[in-house]
Design a protein around this motif. Structure first.
Motif, PDB file in Angstrom:
ATOM      1  N   GLY A 101     -35.775  32.650  14.182  1.00  0.00           N
ATOM      2  CA  GLY A 101     -35.350  31.288  13.954  1.00  0.00           C
ATOM      3  C   GLY A 101     -33.847  31.129  14.085  1.00  0.00           C
ATOM      4  N   THR A 102     -33.382  29.877  14.065  1.00  0.00           N
ATOM      5  CA  THR A 102     -31.960  29.599  14.244  1.00  0.00           C
ATOM      6  C   THR A 102     -31.318  28.935  13.028  1.00  0.00           C
ATOM      7  N   ARG A 103     -32.097  28.529  12.062  1.00  0.00           N
ATOM      8  CA  ARG A 103     -31.538  27.848  10.888  1.00  0.00           C
ATOM      9  C   ARG A 103     -30.684  28.807  10.057  1.00  0.00           C
ATOM     10  N   GLY A 104     -29.416  28.499   9.915  1.00  0.00           N
ATOM     11  CA  GLY A 104     -28.508  29.322   9.120  1.00  0.00           C
ATOM     12  C   GLY A 104     -28.238  30.689   9.693  1.00  0.00           C
ATOM     13  N   CYS A 158     -27.939  30.751  20.423  1.00  0.00           N
ATOM     14  CA  CYS A 158     -28.650  29.570  19.908  1.00  0.00           C
ATOM     15  C   CYS A 158     -28.605  28.422  20.908  1.00  0.00           C
ATOM     16  N   GLY A 194     -32.033  31.136  20.844  1.00  0.00           N
ATOM     17  CA  GLY A 194     -31.753  31.815  19.576  1.00  0.00           C
ATOM     18  C   GLY A 194     -31.748  33.322  19.726  1.00  0.00           C
TER      19      GLY A 194
END
Length: 203
Positions: A18-21, A126, A131
């Protein structure tokens, strides 16, 4: 550099989903490794995680796995080609004439360069490659090699004539100025973009 760093160096890996944070996670991971390897002074943490025992593996074990990925799954760390656009800290000044040298300041400055490079590589993955999938840090007494793996086989290319007054397109310029060399190598169906930064040196 540090008694905790074996003669052969040490590799740490962070598996990423994932790419969140993700930029913050990779910076925290890198900052903890830098502190363990003596690239940051004891008082220069700036993160509570640095005062805690490392959760990324056993110090001195170059075959340890991080983020559930083993050593063999990472791209070859001995590839030696790419863009030699950066700086060698041992050549940027006259070591014999600098009477105001501060070893802690030197380490903090180099560590900030490392964290900036990590941020740029992860951000580029990202923005342009869906990502990152893995961050690899390989540290020796002479240098730190940073690798960010992603699923896209397309190598990074500097944007031609990027306007310095406009946002975007400057990440590889920053990378070239901070790293002593950088490039990319195929990794599975994607690639690994790497950069090397010289270790801080006592003057």
């Amino acid at each position: 550099m540090s008694a905790a760093l074996p003669d052969r160096g040490q590799t740490r890996r962070l598996g990423i989903s994932g790419t969140r944070g993700v930029v913050g996670r990779c910076r925290d991971f890198s900052r903890t490794a830098l502190a363990d390897w003596g690239w940051l002074p004891d008082s220069g943490s700036g993160s509570s995680r640095e005062s805690e025992p490392s959760s990324y593996g056993t110090h001195g074990d170059t075959d340890a796995s991080y983020g559930g990925l083993d050593r063999d799954s990472a791209p070859d760390l001995d590839v030696d080609f790419g863009h030699d656009l950066g700086r060698d800290f041992g050549q940027d000044f006259d070591m014999d004439l600098d009477e105001d040298f501060d070893w802690d300041d030197e380490r903090r400055a180099v560590a900030e360069d490392v964290l900036m490079v990590v941020s740029e590589l992860v951000t580029n993955a990202c923005l342009h490659a869906g990502g990152p999938t893995q961050l690899v840090l390989h540290c020796t007494a002479e240098r730190l090699r940073i690798e960010v793996t992603d699923a896209s086989p397309v190598p990074p290319r500097p944007r031609p004539r990027a306007d310095p007054a406009l946002p975007g397109g400057h990440g590889l310029v920053v990378l070239g100025r901070l790293a002593r060399a950088w490039g990319s190598v195929p990794s599975g169906s994607g690639k690994a973009v790497w950069a090397e930064i010289a270790a801080p040196r006592r003057r």
